[in-house]
Design an enzyme around this catalytic site. Structure first.
Site, PDB file in Angstrom:
ATOM      1  N   ASN A   1     -10.390  -0.546  -1.094  1.00  0.00           N
ATOM      2  CA  ASN A   1      -8.649  -0.856  -0.978  1.00  0.00           C
ATOM      3  C   ASN A   1      -7.749  -1.121  -2.422  1.00  0.00           C
ATOM      4  OD1 ASN A   1      -6.142  -0.644  -0.607  1.00  0.00           O
ATOM      5  ND2 ASN A   1      -5.925  -1.373   1.196  1.00  0.00           N
TER       6      ASN A   1
ATOM      7  N   HIS B   1      -3.382   6.643   2.162  1.00  0.00           N
ATOM      8  CA  HIS B   1      -4.197   5.285   1.080  1.00  0.00           C
ATOM      9  C   HIS B   1      -5.343   4.734   2.458  1.00  0.00           C
ATOM     10  CE1 HIS B   1      -3.980   1.221   0.754  1.00  0.00           C
ATOM     11  NE2 HIS B   1      -4.188   1.288   1.641  1.00  0.00           N
TER      12      HIS B   1
ATOM     13  N   CYS C   1       0.567  -1.029  -0.301  1.00  0.00           N
ATOM     14  CA  CYS C   1       0.223   0.128   0.101  1.00  0.00           C
ATOM     15  C   CYS C   1       0.541   1.231   0.147  1.00  0.00           C
ATOM     16  CB  CYS C   1      -0.724  -0.274   0.940  1.00  0.00           C
ATOM     17  SG  CYS C   1      -1.959  -1.473   1.304  1.00  0.00           S
TER      18      CYS C   1
END
Ligand code: UT7
Length: 332
Positions: A287, A257, A116
């Site tokens: 995500n 993020h 990420c």
């Protein structure tokens, strides 16, 4: 500390595949409820690729959009850096596939694996190549097809992830104050066991057994990652702002993020950010790992808070653990 920008972002492009996977769809696949997903994560839907579409395909679409915005040809690109944890294949690097499909004959490139945080790490790599004068046009792309490594019978992970990509073009900052100002990155390998995909690498090469044991899927200790993410995202942002003489109130756009709405709002509160500066689009995309930050840049732009001179704080925490924050002045 470096505070005179060596590189600036001069274009942004994003792409998500058209097919939607909604919370209602997931209710029919696993024991979950749309209400649980919204309350615990903030997610309402994700975009998912059709069979045969890979990370390089999303990356190429996002890169094309960025090049179109800047009005330059693919042949002008000198370096392509692809952040991804779902490369089309172990090798060749996805950057090579993108270079070929996009048509950048003069470019070299490589992939960055940092889950990420990978887009931020790739952004910093690109920045360094531009700042040193080695290159004048660098494409930094975050692209992930998370649906390729998700177990759609595991409710703890399948509700979270989606597919998507974003690309930025980096060019020399030309000595003015706009561009990438500073960064702070950390890794902590002791957290590796909290979020990982065990199968398919040199430790557990693919066998019938690794497939039967579901080792080719994302495994996550959600609570451990959650706690670490809130703590570290706040910590690196605080340090980065402080060493540049800034506080949360100076930030025009906080672009984190997108892993969980609660992680973002908790970080925003701790940093005392103005609520309107905090970008959240996890409801739309879930995500998307390396795709989240450029996708959220686009959301910030659509909201009108990404303007020439805006102070922008990017932040991420992910598998590894990997942690990153970047401070920049939007340049166009
Ligand atoms: O980008 C990579 C980095 N990743 C992250 O940052 C993820 C960080 N972690 C999280 O976002 C959250 O921990 C999750 C969204 C993954 C999980 O939320 P949580 O509030 O931490 O839930 P939990 O794991 O503590 O589980 C609470 C309950 C459990 O039931 P019991 O044991 O209390 O009966 C779970 O079994 O919720 C249950 N649960 C679900 N229920 C309905 C877990 N997943 C689901 C689900 N639907 N999808």
């Amino acid at each position: 500390m470096p505070n005179k920008p060596g590189a600036k972002i001069t274009a942004l492009g994003t792409y998500v595949p058209p097919r939607l996977l909604t919370n209602d769809d997931l209710e029919k696949m696993v024991d979950t409820s749309s209400q649980w997903i919204i309350e615990r994560t903030g997610i309402r839907q994700r975009h998912i690729v059709d069979k045969g579409v890979a990370s390089s395909d999303l990356a190429v679409e996002a890169a094309r959009a960025a090049l179109e915005e800047r009005g330059i040809a693919p042949s002008e690109i000198e370096l392509i850096i692809v952040a991804t944890v779902t490369p089309d294949m172990f090798f060749p690097a996805t950057a090579c596939l993108v270079q070929h499909k996009l048509g950048c004959p003069g470019a070299w490139g490589f992939d960055v694996s940092a889950a990420c945080s990978a887009f931020l790490y790739a952004l910093q790599c690109g920045t360094q190549y531009v700042a040193t004068g080695a290159h004048k046009k660098v494409l930094v792309i975050g692209s992930d097809v998370m649906s390729s490594i998700i177990d759609y019978t595991d409710r703890a992970t399948c509700v979270i992830f989606g597919d998507g990509a974003g690309a930025v073009l980096l060019e020399p900052a030309d000595g003015n104050s706009l561009g990438v100002i500073d960064y702070l990155h950390e890794i902590d390998g002791s957290g590796g066991c909290s979020l990982y995909m065990p199968g398919g690498g040199s430790l557990h090469p693919s066998t019938h057994e690794t497939v039967e044991k579901k080792m080719h899927y994302v495994h996550q200790d959600g609570q451990a990652v959650f706690k670490y993410a809130v703590r570290k995202m706040t910590e690196v942002c605080e340090k980065l702002l402080a060493r540049n003489g800034l506080s949360g109130k100076d930030v025009d756009a906080f672009i984190p993020h997108q892993a969980n709405r609660r992680i973002i709002t908790a970080t925003g509160d701790r940093l005392q950010l103005r609520p309107e500066s905090v970008i959240i689009n996890i409801d739309e995309y879930g995500n998307t790992t390396a795709g989240t930050i450029p996708l959220a840049m686009e959301t910030a732009r659509q909201k009108g808070i990404l303007r020439k001179g805006s102070t922008v704080l990017l932040a991420a925490v992910g598998a590894g653990f990997t942690v990153g924050a970047t401070l920049l002045k939007w340049a166009y």
